[in-house]
Design a protein around this motif. Structure first.
Motif, PDB file in Angstrom:
ATOM      1  N   GLU A 178      50.985 -44.577 -27.556  1.00  0.00           N
ATOM      2  CA  GLU A 178      51.424 -43.360 -28.239  1.00  0.00           C
ATOM      3  C   GLU A 178      50.229 -42.588 -28.786  1.00  0.00           C
ATOM      4  OE1 GLU A 178      54.100 -40.506 -29.789  1.00  0.00           O
ATOM      5  OE2 GLU A 178      54.252 -42.052 -28.243  1.00  0.00           O
ATOM      6  N   GLU A 179      49.263 -43.318 -29.356  1.00  0.00           N
ATOM      7  CA  GLU A 179      48.055 -42.660 -29.861  1.00  0.00           C
ATOM      8  C   GLU A 179      47.276 -41.997 -28.732  1.00  0.00           C
ATOM      9  OE1 GLU A 179      45.882 -45.622 -31.924  1.00  0.00           O
ATOM     10  OE2 GLU A 179      47.124 -45.552 -33.733  1.00  0.00           O
ATOM     11  N   GLU A 180      47.188 -42.710 -27.604  1.00  0.00           N
ATOM     12  CA  GLU A 180      46.487 -42.140 -26.456  1.00  0.00           C
ATOM     13  C   GLU A 180      47.206 -40.892 -25.934  1.00  0.00           C
ATOM     14  OE1 GLU A 180      46.244 -45.302 -23.675  1.00  0.00           O
ATOM     15  OE2 GLU A 180      44.658 -46.390 -24.751  1.00  0.00           O
ATOM     16  N   ARG A 181      48.567 -40.949 -25.943  1.00  0.00           N
ATOM     17  CA  ARG A 181      49.339 -39.793 -25.493  1.00  0.00           C
ATOM     18  C   ARG A 181      49.105 -38.602 -26.419  1.00  0.00           C
ATOM     19  NH1 ARG A 181      53.722 -37.232 -26.705  1.00  0.00           N
ATOM     20  NH2 ARG A 181      54.232 -38.640 -28.420  1.00  0.00           N
ATOM     21  N   LYS A 182      49.151 -38.887 -27.730  1.00  0.00           N
ATOM     22  CA  LYS A 182      48.923 -37.810 -28.684  1.00  0.00           C
ATOM     23  C   LYS A 182      47.499 -37.275 -28.566  1.00  0.00           C
ATOM     24  CE  LYS A 182      52.329 -39.164 -32.157  1.00  0.00           C
ATOM     25  NZ  LYS A 182      52.543 -39.611 -33.552  1.00  0.00           N
ATOM     26  N   ALA A 183      46.539 -38.196 -28.373  1.00  0.00           N
ATOM     27  CA  ALA A 183      45.152 -37.758 -28.219  1.00  0.00           C
ATOM     28  C   ALA A 183      45.001 -36.889 -26.974  1.00  0.00           C
ATOM     29  CB  ALA A 183      44.232 -38.978 -28.128  1.00  0.00           C
ATOM     30  N   ALA A 184      45.702 -37.272 -25.895  1.00  0.00           N
ATOM     31  CA  ALA A 184      45.645 -36.472 -24.663  1.00  0.00           C
ATOM     32  C   ALA A 184      46.274 -35.101 -24.886  1.00  0.00           C
ATOM     33  CB  ALA A 184      46.361 -37.208 -23.530  1.00  0.00           C
ATOM     34  N   GLU A 185      47.406 -35.071 -25.626  1.00  0.00           N
ATOM     35  CA  GLU A 185      48.039 -33.783 -25.920  1.00  0.00           C
ATOM     36  C   GLU A 185      47.136 -32.914 -26.790  1.00  0.00           C
ATOM     37  OE1 GLU A 185      51.767 -34.684 -27.685  1.00  0.00           O
ATOM     38  OE2 GLU A 185      52.750 -35.218 -25.789  1.00  0.00           O
ATOM     39  N   GLU A 186      46.513 -33.568 -27.795  1.00  0.00           N
ATOM     40  CA  GLU A 186      45.618 -32.828 -28.673  1.00  0.00           C
ATOM     41  C   GLU A 186      44.430 -32.281 -27.890  1.00  0.00           C
ATOM     42  OE1 GLU A 186      44.202 -31.215 -32.255  1.00  0.00           O
ATOM     43  OE2 GLU A 186      46.164 -31.988 -31.624  1.00  0.00           O
ATOM     44  N   LYS A 187      43.937 -33.115 -26.978  1.00  0.00           N
ATOM     45  CA  LYS A 187      42.816 -32.675 -26.143  1.00  0.00           C
ATOM     46  C   LYS A 187      43.223 -31.485 -25.270  1.00  0.00           C
ATOM     47  CE  LYS A 187      39.571 -34.329 -22.677  1.00  0.00           C
ATOM     48  NZ  LYS A 187      39.161 -35.473 -21.825  1.00  0.00           N
ATOM     49  N   ALA A 188      44.453 -31.604 -24.678  1.00  0.00           N
ATOM     50  CA  ALA A 188      44.936 -30.504 -23.836  1.00  0.00           C
ATOM     51  C   ALA A 188      45.141 -29.240 -24.658  1.00  0.00           C
ATOM     52  CB  ALA A 188      46.242 -30.920 -23.157  1.00  0.00           C
ATOM     53  N   ARG A 189      45.644 -29.402 -25.917  1.00  0.00           N
ATOM     54  CA  ARG A 189      45.861 -28.245 -26.789  1.00  0.00           C
ATOM     55  C   ARG A 189      44.534 -27.559 -27.121  1.00  0.00           C
ATOM     56  NH1 ARG A 189      45.483 -26.948 -31.845  1.00  0.00           N
ATOM     57  NH2 ARG A 189      44.756 -29.015 -32.454  1.00  0.00           N
ATOM     58  N   LYS A 190      43.539 -28.398 -27.450  1.00  0.00           N
ATOM     59  CA  LYS A 190      42.230 -27.837 -27.770  1.00  0.00           C
ATOM     60  C   LYS A 190      41.615 -27.134 -26.565  1.00  0.00           C
ATOM     61  CE  LYS A 190      40.995 -30.963 -31.540  1.00  0.00           C
ATOM     62  NZ  LYS A 190      40.047 -31.998 -32.015  1.00  0.00           N
ATOM     63  N   GLU A 191      41.778 -27.755 -25.403  1.00  0.00           N
ATOM     64  CA  GLU A 191      41.249 -27.123 -24.190  1.00  0.00           C
ATOM     65  C   GLU A 191      41.932 -25.796 -23.927  1.00  0.00           C
ATOM     66  OE1 GLU A 191      41.820 -30.039 -21.165  1.00  0.00           O
ATOM     67  OE2 GLU A 191      40.030 -31.203 -21.700  1.00  0.00           O
ATOM     68  N   GLU A 192      43.273 -25.752 -24.200  1.00  0.00           N
ATOM     69  CA  GLU A 192      44.001 -24.505 -24.021  1.00  0.00           C
ATOM     70  C   GLU A 192      43.524 -23.458 -25.012  1.00  0.00           C
ATOM     71  OE1 GLU A 192      46.813 -21.848 -22.403  1.00  0.00           O
ATOM     72  OE2 GLU A 192      45.918 -23.695 -21.677  1.00  0.00           O
ATOM     73  N   GLU A 193      43.312 -23.886 -26.257  1.00  0.00           N
ATOM     74  CA  GLU A 193      42.810 -22.958 -27.266  1.00  0.00           C
ATOM     75  C   GLU A 193      41.416 -22.446 -26.886  1.00  0.00           C
ATOM     76  OE1 GLU A 193      42.917 -25.033 -30.928  1.00  0.00           O
ATOM     77  OE2 GLU A 193      45.073 -24.766 -31.238  1.00  0.00           O
ATOM     78  N   GLU A 194      40.600 -23.387 -26.384  1.00  0.00           N
ATOM     79  CA  GLU A 194      39.253 -22.973 -25.967  1.00  0.00           C
ATOM     80  C   GLU A 194      39.316 -22.004 -24.790  1.00  0.00           C
ATOM     81  OE1 GLU A 194      37.217 -26.576 -25.160  1.00  0.00           O
ATOM     82  OE2 GLU A 194      36.976 -27.132 -27.277  1.00  0.00           O
ATOM     83  N   ARG A 195      40.266 -22.250 -23.895  1.00  0.00           N
ATOM     84  CA  ARG A 195      40.420 -21.347 -22.749  1.00  0.00           C
ATOM     85  C   ARG A 195      40.840 -19.955 -23.212  1.00  0.00           C
ATOM     86  NH1 ARG A 195      44.184 -19.255 -19.810  1.00  0.00           N
ATOM     87  NH2 ARG A 195      45.851 -20.313 -20.970  1.00  0.00           N
ATOM     88  N   LYS A 196      41.835 -19.928 -24.110  1.00  0.00           N
ATOM     89  CA  LYS A 196      42.291 -18.640 -24.621  1.00  0.00           C
ATOM     90  C   LYS A 196      41.183 -17.940 -25.405  1.00  0.00           C
ATOM     91  CE  LYS A 196      47.227 -19.707 -24.900  1.00  0.00           C
ATOM     92  NZ  LYS A 196      48.401 -19.857 -25.797  1.00  0.00           N
ATOM     93  N   ALA A 197      40.455 -18.749 -26.179  1.00  0.00           N
ATOM     94  CA  ALA A 197      39.353 -18.154 -26.945  1.00  0.00           C
ATOM     95  C   ALA A 197      38.304 -17.584 -26.004  1.00  0.00           C
ATOM     96  CB  ALA A 197      38.732 -19.204 -27.858  1.00  0.00           C
TER      97      ALA A 197
END
Length: 234
Positions: free
Chosen positions: A130-149
């Protein structure tokens, strides 16, 4: 006188002879009878030996024909189980039972302990996943934010680069506000033709737009574009 003595001597001699003969006769009969009796007895005994087997041979020795009770009849000490063995000692039986119950209890506790460890291990594994899943989601969210930025930064850089750059457009007679908005978007003057057209209609500019050749600058606001579209051309 001599004759008398002679006859007497002969008579005495005869008597002695008769006596001896009689004695010898009697003795001979006795010996003969004894020998005959002995012979008959011996023959009878011999026949008995021949015709009838020696009881010691023909009649089995009871010690042989009749099984030894010690062999044929099982020893009570063997056939009849020793009460000390067949009848379990209550104290020992109770001790063995208690020992067995203790071992079973210990095995049950060990099993429960292992099951608990496995359950905890499974929970820990699920928690880590579950932690790994959340970490992967958080990573994907940050990557998306970085992409949008990055896109936003690129857009701003493009706007800055195009700031003040003039674009000449040709608005044809009879073009609607929607088509004019699409023309502006195509030339990079607005980001969304739909939004600009909606703004023109809401602010009552859609029926005031001119036609003809117009020179506009990139980076103009909706208000500035609307003023130019309603003042340039005819």
């Amino acid at each position: 006188m001599k004759r008398k003595y002679l006859l007497r001597g002969i008579g005495i001699g005869l008597c002695i002879g008769v006596a001896v003969s009689y004695t010898a006769f009697k003795t001979g009969n006795y010996v003969s009878g004894s020998e005959s009796s002995t012979s008959a007895t011996t023959e009878q005994s011999t026949e008995g030996v021949k015709t009838s087997e020696d009881p010691a041979k023909t009649t089995e020795d009871p010690a042989k024909t009749t099984e030894d009770p010690a062999k044929t009849t099982e020893d009570p000490a063997k056939t009849t189980e020793d009460p000390a063995k067949t009848t379990e000692d209550p104290a020992k039986t109770s001790e063995d039972k208690a020992k067995q119950e203790a071992e079973e209890q210990k095995a049950s506790e060990e099993k429960a302990r292992k099951e608990e460890e496995e359950r905890k291990a499974a929970e820990e594994k699920a928690r880590k996943e579950e932690e790994e899943r959340k970490a992967a989601e958080e990573k994907a969210r940050k990557e998306e934010e970085e992409r949008k930025a990055a896109e936003e930064r690129a857009r701003k850089e493009e706007e800055e680069r195009n700031q003040g750059q003039t674009v000449e457009i040709e608005v044809k007679r009879g073009m609607s506000s929607e088509k004019i908005a699409n023309l502006l978007e195509t030339n990079g003057l607005v980001d969304s033709a739909k939004d600009f057209d909606k703004w023109l209609k809401n602010n009552k500019y859609s029926n005031k737009l001119h036609f003809g050749t117009m020179t506009l600058k990139k980076g103009m606001t909706y208000e500035e574009l609307a003023k130019e579209l309603t003042t340039q051309g005819r």
